[in-house]
Design an enzyme around this catalytic site. Structure first.
Site, short mmCIF file in Angstrom:
data_model
loop_
_atom_site.label_atom_id
_atom_site.label_comp_id
_atom_site.label_asym_id
_atom_site.label_seq_id
_atom_site.Cartn_x
_atom_site.Cartn_y
_atom_site.Cartn_z
N CYS A 83 0.83 -1.21 0.00
CA CYS A 83 0.00 0.00 0.00
C CYS A 83 0.86 1.26 0.00
O CYS A 83 1.57 1.50 -0.97
CB CYS A 83 -1.00 -0.04 1.15
SG CYS A 83 -2.36 1.15 0.95
N HIS A 92 -3.61 -4.84 -0.43
CA HIS A 92 -3.19 -5.42 0.84
C HIS A 92 -3.22 -6.94 0.75
O HIS A 92 -4.27 -7.55 0.94
CB HIS A 92 -4.12 -4.97 1.97
CG HIS A 92 -3.97 -3.55 2.36
ND1 HIS A 92 -3.08 -3.13 3.34
CD2 HIS A 92 -4.59 -2.43 1.91
CE1 HIS A 92 -3.16 -1.83 3.47
NE2 HIS A 92 -4.05 -1.37 2.61
N GLU A 113 -2.20 -9.04 2.86
CA GLU A 113 -2.51 -9.59 4.18
C GLU A 113 -4.00 -9.51 4.51
O GLU A 113 -4.44 -10.11 5.49
CB GLU A 113 -1.68 -8.88 5.25
CG GLU A 113 -2.17 -7.52 5.70
CD GLU A 113 -1.96 -6.39 4.71
OE1 GLU A 113 -2.33 -5.25 5.06
OE2 GLU A 113 -1.44 -6.63 3.60
#
Length: 215
Positions: free
Chosen positions: A79, A189, A191
């Site tokens: 990001c 993202h 994750e």
């Protein structure tokens, strides 16, 4: 061993949770000296480019990241961390790290490239990503056109388009994955992107993983 850079501008907890899910050992630190012996680093980030660069300079991570990039060891940016590795950001008129050549532009400043200004900014939500320019080894096992989770108002604009390894479509082609040598960055993202995102992180930390399959 993986190091997570904590510079007061990161989406730290979600990255920690993803690595814990993968059984991947890591060190989280706001002190560059504590990360100098890790094998690879994750450079997360959310928020404002100018504030993030200020924090990097205060913590010494600006010099650390430049030295790390020169050493050839792997960096994974997420990001905001995918943006401030470039030379310059329009956000706050900010000189950035300069690890990769290019700039970061507002969606609204990309009308010359056909951006539809009626679209909401920031770009928030799930978007599929098409691989490009041969993809990346970090995408091994990840299906083309998988969906990933995005939150951003600014767009990566590399000088060399051949380093773009994946695009999303949000009014224009949005560079979503960029990789050159030891530096790989993701506008989305991983994750927070379920199985495909975990696949990327798993590939990044693969030498540290146990043989146990977790997904």
């Amino acid at each position: 061993m993986t190091g997570i850079i904590d510079y007061n501008a990161g989406n730290i907890k979600s990255v920690e949770h993803a690595l814990e899910y993968l059984d991947a050992p890591y060190v989280l630190s706001g002190n560059p000296c504590e990360l100098k012996n890790v094998d690879r680093v994750i450079f997360p980030g959310v928020g404002d480019a100018a504030y993030a660069m200020q924090q990097l300079k205060l913590t010494g991570f600006d010099s650390f990241l430049k030295d790390w990039a020169e050493s050839g060891k792997p960096i994974l940016g997420i990001c905001l961390g995918s943006q401030i590795v470039f030379d310059y950001s329009e956000e706050g008129d900010t000189e950035c790290l300069g690890l990769l050549k290019g700039s970061i532009r507002r969606f609204s400043s990309l009308k010359d490239k056909g951006f539809d200004t009626s679209l909401k900014v920031p770009h928030i939500g799930w978007n599929n990503v098409s691989f490009a320019n041969g993809g990346s080894s970090l995408l091994n096992g990840v299906a083309p056109d998988s969906d990933f989770y995005f939150v951003h108002s600014y767009v990566i604009q590399p000088e060399d388009s051949s380093i773009i390894k994946g695009y999303a479509d949000y009014g224009i082609k949005v560079p979503a994955i960029v990789e050159k040598d030891n530096i790989a960055v993701f506008q989305f993202h991983p994750e927070k992107s379920g199985k495909p995102g975990l696949g990327i992180l798993r590939n990044f930390v693969s030498s540290d993983l146990s043989a146990k399959e977790k997904f």
